[in-house]
Scaffold this motif. Structure first.
Motif, PDB file in Angstrom:
ATOM      1  N   LYS A   1     -38.340 -38.887  14.927  1.00  0.00           N
ATOM      2  CA  LYS A   1     -37.715 -39.303  16.189  1.00  0.00           C
ATOM      3  C   LYS A   1     -38.759 -39.798  17.180  1.00  0.00           C
ATOM      4  N   GLU A   2     -39.888 -39.083  17.268  1.00  0.00           N
ATOM      5  CA  GLU A   2     -40.962 -39.502  18.169  1.00  0.00           C
ATOM      6  C   GLU A   2     -41.534 -40.856  17.744  1.00  0.00           C
ATOM      7  N   LEU A   3     -41.661 -41.074  16.422  1.00  0.00           N
ATOM      8  CA  LEU A   3     -42.159 -42.352  15.924  1.00  0.00           C
ATOM      9  C   LEU A   3     -41.213 -43.479  16.306  1.00  0.00           C
ATOM     10  N   TRP A   4     -39.908 -43.262  16.142  1.00  0.00           N
ATOM     11  CA  TRP A   4     -38.940 -44.293  16.522  1.00  0.00           C
ATOM     12  C   TRP A   4     -39.056 -44.624  18.006  1.00  0.00           C
ATOM     13  N   ASP A   5     -39.243 -43.616  18.851  1.00  0.00           N
ATOM     14  CA  ASP A   5     -39.400 -43.863  20.294  1.00  0.00           C
ATOM     15  C   ASP A   5     -40.606 -44.758  20.555  1.00  0.00           C
ATOM     16  N   VAL A   6     -41.696 -44.492  19.833  1.00  0.00           N
ATOM     17  CA  VAL A   6     -42.902 -45.310  19.995  1.00  0.00           C
ATOM     18  C   VAL A   6     -42.633 -46.744  19.545  1.00  0.00           C
ATOM     19  N   LEU A   7     -42.012 -46.912  18.384  1.00  0.00           N
ATOM     20  CA  LEU A   7     -41.761 -48.254  17.859  1.00  0.00           C
ATOM     21  C   LEU A   7     -40.834 -49.039  18.770  1.00  0.00           C
ATOM     22  N   ARG A   8     -39.880 -48.371  19.384  1.00  0.00           N
ATOM     23  CA  ARG A   8     -38.985 -49.072  20.312  1.00  0.00           C
ATOM     24  C   ARG A   8     -39.752 -49.546  21.538  1.00  0.00           C
ATOM     25  N   ARG A   9     -40.715 -48.733  22.008  1.00  0.00           N
ATOM     26  CA  ARG A   9     -41.542 -49.164  23.136  1.00  0.00           C
ATOM     27  C   ARG A   9     -42.380 -50.386  22.750  1.00  0.00           C
ATOM     28  N   VAL A  10     -42.948 -50.335  21.545  1.00  0.00           N
ATOM     29  CA  VAL A  10     -43.768 -51.460  21.083  1.00  0.00           C
ATOM     30  C   VAL A  10     -42.907 -52.716  20.948  1.00  0.00           C
TER      31      VAL A  10
END
Length: 325
Positions: A122-131
């Motif tokens: 979930k944390e990785l998805w949050d990062v990828l969405r920011r990118v």
């Protein structure tokens, strides 16, 4: 081979080198991390593009650059920590930080969730969405259908080296993706066979598989990483341990497995007190440990499958004074 760059430019990449790709803004996050364990987070991130002051590495600038990028994209990791001390999830953040530090605008991730917990995913998805919101292009390589549906905008399915389907994520279903992957309809849900009752399971597994931990205290860097934990797991039972990363789970598991000393408290497996027992002694009473990082802690990559399977038990396969390799 031609690639459309984020600025719309069509570029021939047939003869590209790794340096050419990095220069053009392509960043790769490998499934098995490409980090130097003995260097700090900041040193790994700036490796190859080190900020210097005179002839020396400008450590303060490197740390500040890593902090700035980490705060911008929500990649929480302490720049001064050694990479060898990081968890798997933290190491992956460092890999992503490396690509962003180099100005990557096309980010390729190869099976990025293979060793992550659901919370870390979930944390990785949050990062990828920011990118993505920052205008970058992301290519996610995965075989997990729920992840494809959760994070992707468009889906490309490959089979035997060829593209067999291009789908819009909002219109795709797990069934349609699976059908494209294997070339036929796939039953994603099956009715499992009736299993034995808990009492039957207990009669099969008892008494060797019972585990109890009492008032366990485990230290890490002079601090109590595990502070008086007690738990009991009965034969035929599954116990889940939940918590945000870095709150003692790793130290607890390592102490139970015999990889970290116990400050106080007791560990009992199948009626045997193993608090101060060796790893082999714990194995002999029925304990097995599957580490989160299988490459660094679980396998010897230069050995065959057979050799890896008998590691720790090679004395049982000896011929004379030597193991039968």
């Amino acid at each position: 081979v031609e690639v459309v760059m984020p600025n719309g430019e069509l570029r021939d990449v047939t003869a590209w080198s790794t340096a050419d790709a990095i220069k053009a803004g392509v960043g790769m996050v490998h499934q098995h991390f490409m980090l130097v364990q003995t260097l700090t987070v900041a040193e790994n991130v700036v490796l190859g593009r080190e900020p210097v002051r005179g002839a020396m590495l400008d450590v303060a600038r490197a740390v500040n650059d890593v902090k700035r990028i980490g705060e911008q994209y929500g990649l929480r990791v302490e720049p001064s920590r050694l990479v060898g001390e990081l968890s798997v999830g933290e190491a992956q953040r460092v890999e992503i930080l490396k690509t962003l530090f180099r100005g990557a605008r096309i980010l390729i991730l190869d099976e990025p969730t293979a060793v992550l917990s659901p919370l870390e995913v979930k944390e990785l998805w949050d990062v990828l969405r920011r990118v993505r919101e920052d205008g970058a292009t992301i290519v996610l390589i995965t075989h997990k259908l729920d992840e494809v549906m959760d994070i992707s905008d468009r889906i490309t399915v490959m089979r035997q080296g060829e593209t067999v389907a291009r789908l819009e994520a909002r219109e795709a279903t797990p069934e349609s993706i699976a059908r494209a992957m294997v070339g036929r309809d796939v039953a994603l849900r099956t009715r499992s066979e009736e299993r034995g009752s808990g009492a039957e399971a207990s009669s099969i597994l008892a008494p060797r598989s019972s585990l109890s931990v009492s008032d366990l205290v485990v230290m890490n860097r002079g601090l109590r990483a595990v502070d008086g934990i007690s738990l009991t797991v009965a034969p035929g039972e599954i116990l889940g341990i939940a918590g945000v990363e870095g709150n003692g789970q790793t130290e607890l598991i390592e102490a139970i497995a015999g990889l970290r000393p116990v400050e106080s408290g007791t560990i009992n497996i199948g009626g045997h007190d193993v608090t101060n027992a060796s790893v082999r002694e714990r194995t002999e009473v029925g304990l097995a440990h599957i580490p989160e990082d299988r490459h660094r802690r679980g396998l010897v990559l230069d050995y065959s499958i057979a050799d890896n399977l008998i590691l720790g038990d090679q004395h049982r396969y000896g011929r004379g004074a030597r193991a039968a390799w």
